[in-house]
Design a protein around this motif. Sequence first.
Motif, PDB file in Angstrom:
ATOM      1  N   THR A 121       0.808  -1.211   0.000  1.00  0.00           N
ATOM      2  CA  THR A 121       0.000   0.000   0.000  1.00  0.00           C
ATOM      3  C   THR A 121       0.846   1.268   0.000  1.00  0.00           C
ATOM      4  N   HIS A 122       2.170   1.110   0.012  1.00  0.00           N
ATOM      5  CA  HIS A 122       3.098   2.238  -0.008  1.00  0.00           C
ATOM      6  C   HIS A 122       2.871   3.187   1.172  1.00  0.00           C
ATOM      7  N   ASP A 123       2.453   2.644   2.300  1.00  0.00           N
ATOM      8  CA  ASP A 123       2.251   3.456   3.496  1.00  0.00           C
ATOM      9  C   ASP A 123       3.584   3.557   4.220  1.00  0.00           C
ATOM     10  N   ARG A 124       4.382   4.532   3.834  1.00  0.00           N
ATOM     11  CA  ARG A 124       5.734   4.637   4.381  1.00  0.00           C
ATOM     12  C   ARG A 124       5.730   5.006   5.856  1.00  0.00           C
ATOM     13  N   ALA A 125       4.737   5.779   6.279  1.00  0.00           N
ATOM     14  CA  ALA A 125       4.683   6.163   7.688  1.00  0.00           C
ATOM     15  C   ALA A 125       4.477   4.947   8.581  1.00  0.00           C
ATOM     16  N   VAL A 197      -2.105   7.558   4.713  1.00  0.00           N
ATOM     17  CA  VAL A 197      -1.486   8.574   3.859  1.00  0.00           C
ATOM     18  C   VAL A 197      -2.165   8.552   2.488  1.00  0.00           C
ATOM     19  N   GLY A 198      -2.553   9.722   2.005  1.00  0.00           N
ATOM     20  CA  GLY A 198      -3.256   9.831   0.730  1.00  0.00           C
ATOM     21  C   GLY A 198      -4.753   9.972   0.864  1.00  0.00           C
ATOM     22  N   ASP A 199      -5.309   9.742   2.075  1.00  0.00           N
ATOM     23  CA  ASP A 199      -6.753   9.895   2.290  1.00  0.00           C
ATOM     24  C   ASP A 199      -7.111  11.378   2.405  1.00  0.00           C
ATOM     25  N   VAL A 210      -3.978  13.777   3.539  1.00  0.00           N
ATOM     26  CA  VAL A 210      -2.925  13.425   4.491  1.00  0.00           C
ATOM     27  C   VAL A 210      -1.631  13.147   3.723  1.00  0.00           C
ATOM     28  N   GLU A 211      -0.589  13.899   4.047  1.00  0.00           N
ATOM     29  CA  GLU A 211       0.701  13.732   3.372  1.00  0.00           C
ATOM     30  C   GLU A 211       1.679  12.892   4.173  1.00  0.00           C
ATOM     31  N   HIS A 212       1.622  12.998   5.501  1.00  0.00           N
ATOM     32  CA  HIS A 212       2.613  12.293   6.320  1.00  0.00           C
ATOM     33  C   HIS A 212       2.041  12.073   7.714  1.00  0.00           C
ATOM     34  N   ILE A 213       2.263  10.883   8.255  1.00  0.00           N
ATOM     35  CA  ILE A 213       1.890  10.560   9.630  1.00  0.00           C
ATOM     36  C   ILE A 213       3.173  10.312  10.400  1.00  0.00           C
ATOM     37  N   GLY A 214       3.534  11.236  11.284  1.00  0.00           N
ATOM     38  CA  GLY A 214       4.751  11.119  12.061  1.00  0.00           C
ATOM     39  C   GLY A 214       4.480  10.637  13.469  1.00  0.00           C
ATOM     40  N   LEU A 215       5.550  10.552  14.276  1.00  0.00           N
ATOM     41  CA  LEU A 215       5.405  10.116  15.656  1.00  0.00           C
ATOM     42  C   LEU A 215       4.704  11.167  16.512  1.00  0.00           C
ATOM     43  N   LYS A 216       4.830  12.436  16.146  1.00  0.00           N
ATOM     44  CA  LYS A 216       4.214  13.505  16.934  1.00  0.00           C
ATOM     45  C   LYS A 216       3.115  14.251  16.185  1.00  0.00           C
ATOM     46  N   ARG A 221      -2.347  18.450   3.605  1.00  0.00           N
ATOM     47  CA  ARG A 221      -2.345  19.452   2.542  1.00  0.00           C
ATOM     48  C   ARG A 221      -3.793  19.865   2.294  1.00  0.00           C
ATOM     49  N   SER A 222      -4.158  21.069   2.742  1.00  0.00           N
ATOM     50  CA  SER A 222      -5.552  21.502   2.664  1.00  0.00           C
ATOM     51  C   SER A 222      -5.943  21.800   1.224  1.00  0.00           C
ATOM     52  N   VAL A 223      -7.249  21.909   1.002  1.00  0.00           N
ATOM     53  CA  VAL A 223      -7.751  22.199  -0.342  1.00  0.00           C
ATOM     54  C   VAL A 223      -7.352  23.595  -0.793  1.00  0.00           C
ATOM     55  N   ASN A 224      -6.993  24.469   0.157  1.00  0.00           N
ATOM     56  CA  ASN A 224      -6.544  25.814  -0.195  1.00  0.00           C
ATOM     57  C   ASN A 224      -5.076  25.865  -0.595  1.00  0.00           C
TER      58      ASN A 224
END
Length: 363
Positions: A121-125, A197-199, A210-216, A221-224
């Motif tokens: 699924t290429h979910d790198r996070a 990521v990607g949703d 959603v671009e990245h899910i980190g530890l914190k 990336r908003s629609v604006n």
Amino acid sequence: MALQFLDNTLRVWLTGALTAAIVFIVALLVRRVLVSRLGALAAKTTNQIDDMIVDLIRETRTWVLFVVALFIGFAQLTMSARAATYFQSAAKLVVLWQAAVWAAAAVGFWVKYYLEHRTATHDRASIAMISAMGVGAKVVLWVMIGLTALQTVFGLAVAPLITGLGVGGIAIALAVQNVLGDVLAALAIVFDKPFDVGDTIGVDNIVGVVEHIGLKTTRIRSVNGEQVIVGNADLLKSRLRNLRRMYQRRVVFNLDITFNTPPDVLERIPRVVEQIVTSQKPVQFDRSHISSFGESAIRVETVYFVLDPDFKKYMDIQQAINLEILRRFASDNVSFAFPSRTVYHEGPLAKDVAITQPPELSS
């Protein structure tokens, strides 16, 4: 008198050595048979438990089997109390080490199994987080084995050490409780998966990808166009809407018709709207009714479902429906109502006239 060496006869030494050799050879054969037979059976099943068991048997070290065989074979020897204590302590250390290897192999097996499924699924996070969790679990495991060895083999009191570590851990946890809250929330996101990521998600007044899910933090990336960074703990406390997982879109729209519309024409309007809506694809019509009488209009409420979550598809369909409604209403002389109010003036100085004006101009 029989020949003796270290308080044991040569016969006893030979018997112990022969016993150790037999035990070692049998252990090697059993390990080999179990790996081959269980491996063949595990390959035919979808259950992962048997695969893990095969891996654990494969991780049994040869030199550990040799040490265990020596312990069994020479257990009948007459030894001094000090030598027996050293021999038993060494055997306990070997067994604890092998137990740690088995436990680490089990952790590594499940981490590998999870990563193989997440890589597709290429979910790198999630991949990075699970890898880090696997390393952390192994570190904790070896620390526990070390404390057990200090307690059972060397006879050291580890309770004060554990108590000190616990007090220090509580102090550290209080100092970094916000960070720990975000880290635990990140683990909850990885395992519970409210989004990936990607949703495209909606949280509070933010809608974006959603671009990245980190530890914190999680980056959206908003629609604006701007990047919004939200703490994981704050993210899970909010009401999340995962728009990517929406399989259909419910649409409700209203038409306000003037009161002077003839009843027979008004009766046909829901059927006309139904024909217009059902002509669009992919659409599932639900209902269309004359729902209420307003202050200045008769309201027709229509509900349908767009069987595609794409927002642009929904807007294209709604636009086509609106244009066709305008055409049909124009051909049938049906007028849309606008906000208005009729005011009647009565009295000796008032004329019998009715003035129709917008509500904001009424008195």
